[in-house]
Design a protein around this motif. Sequence first.
Motif, mmCIF file in Angstrom:
data_model
loop_
_atom_site.group_PDB
_atom_site.id
_atom_site.type_symbol
_atom_site.label_atom_id
_atom_site.label_comp_id
_atom_site.label_asym_id
_atom_site.label_seq_id
_atom_site.Cartn_x
_atom_site.Cartn_y
_atom_site.Cartn_z
ATOM 1 N N SER A 31 0.980 -1.008 0.070
ATOM 2 C CA SER A 31 0.073 0.025 0.282
ATOM 3 C C SER A 31 0.982 1.251 0.108
ATOM 4 O O SER A 31 2.140 1.246 0.187
ATOM 5 N N ASN A 66 -0.824 2.871 -5.713
ATOM 6 C CA ASN A 66 -1.333 1.589 -6.049
ATOM 7 C C ASN A 66 -2.694 1.556 -6.824
ATOM 8 O O ASN A 66 -3.245 0.467 -6.741
ATOM 9 N N GLU A 125 -5.380 3.000 -5.457
ATOM 10 C CA GLU A 125 -6.538 2.917 -4.604
ATOM 11 C C GLU A 125 -7.324 4.176 -4.872
ATOM 12 O O GLU A 125 -8.554 3.854 -4.370
ATOM 13 N N LYS A 167 -9.069 3.708 -9.028
ATOM 14 C CA LYS A 167 -10.244 2.759 -9.135
ATOM 15 C C LYS A 167 -11.350 3.626 -8.827
ATOM 16 O O LYS A 167 -12.618 3.223 -9.176
ATOM 17 N N ILE A 192 1.363 -3.172 -8.638
ATOM 18 C CA ILE A 192 0.241 -3.595 -7.979
ATOM 19 C C ILE A 192 -0.984 -2.930 -8.345
ATOM 20 O O ILE A 192 -2.179 -3.241 -8.553
ATOM 21 N N GLU A 211 -2.778 -4.420 -11.315
ATOM 22 C CA GLU A 211 -3.573 -5.762 -11.195
ATOM 23 C C GLU A 211 -5.021 -5.364 -10.610
ATOM 24 O O GLU A 211 -5.938 -5.946 -10.738
ATOM 25 N N ARG A 212 -4.921 -4.047 -9.791
ATOM 26 C CA ARG A 212 -6.317 -3.584 -9.199
ATOM 27 C C ARG A 212 -7.418 -3.215 -10.030
ATOM 28 O O ARG A 212 -8.309 -2.986 -10.014
#
Length: 245
Positions: free
Chosen positions: A23, A63, A65, A68, A89, A92-93
Amino acid sequence: MSVNSRSDREREHFNALATDLGSVWWGSITKAGQLRLDERAKLAIRYGGLSPGKVVLEPGAGNAEFTKRLATSGATIVGVEISPNQVAIANERLIEFPKAKVVVGDINKLDFPDGTFDAIVGNAVLHHFDLITALPEMLRVLKPGGSFFFTEPNMLNPQIAVEKNIKFIGRALQNSPDETAFFRWQIDSILKRNGFSRIWVKPFDFLHPGVPDSLIPFFQKFSHFLSNIPVIKEIGGSLQIYAQR
């Protein structure tokens, strides 16, 4: 201090956080921290004018967060992040969001043509940048009339002032070596000097990411209340920063 040395330190710091935690910051993974991100994303979507058909730059995407959440607007989101570990990371999210991606890049030298983006938005990233070089680059790639919206730490908030100015405390709270915070009038002036217009800066937010889950409903209401009281609101934890090209 050279731009490269600062960029190298930021890359090293966020690569390490990706390896150690997966994170960007401890405060983004608590329930209160997640709710703060939800609120900030709604503000970015609103003031950035994010909607289907818009192309949006998110500097310092980390990453994903925040990315998205921005992607729920239907806009095409292009995140730029200096840490390759964070980018791995992030993408992938973002598998469920085909219009969003994060690429490795340096905000001081963006690999996009002039006037590429309808908006540039982000959360808690401007205070990591060397604004002398970053702001002209962001202005260059923003379309005329395009929106610029960020939420950033407020230097008038007592906790923020302590952690940004007493470095060993900042390190304990996962601050990077060069990050700072802004006074409302300071960032207003910096944006004007760099060619932005229609600027406004508004302090807000008294919901700390460390608030226990059971107390969140109370602190959410209390935060909204304090964010609208003259004088007291000036010490809110964050600033909403809006401008246009």
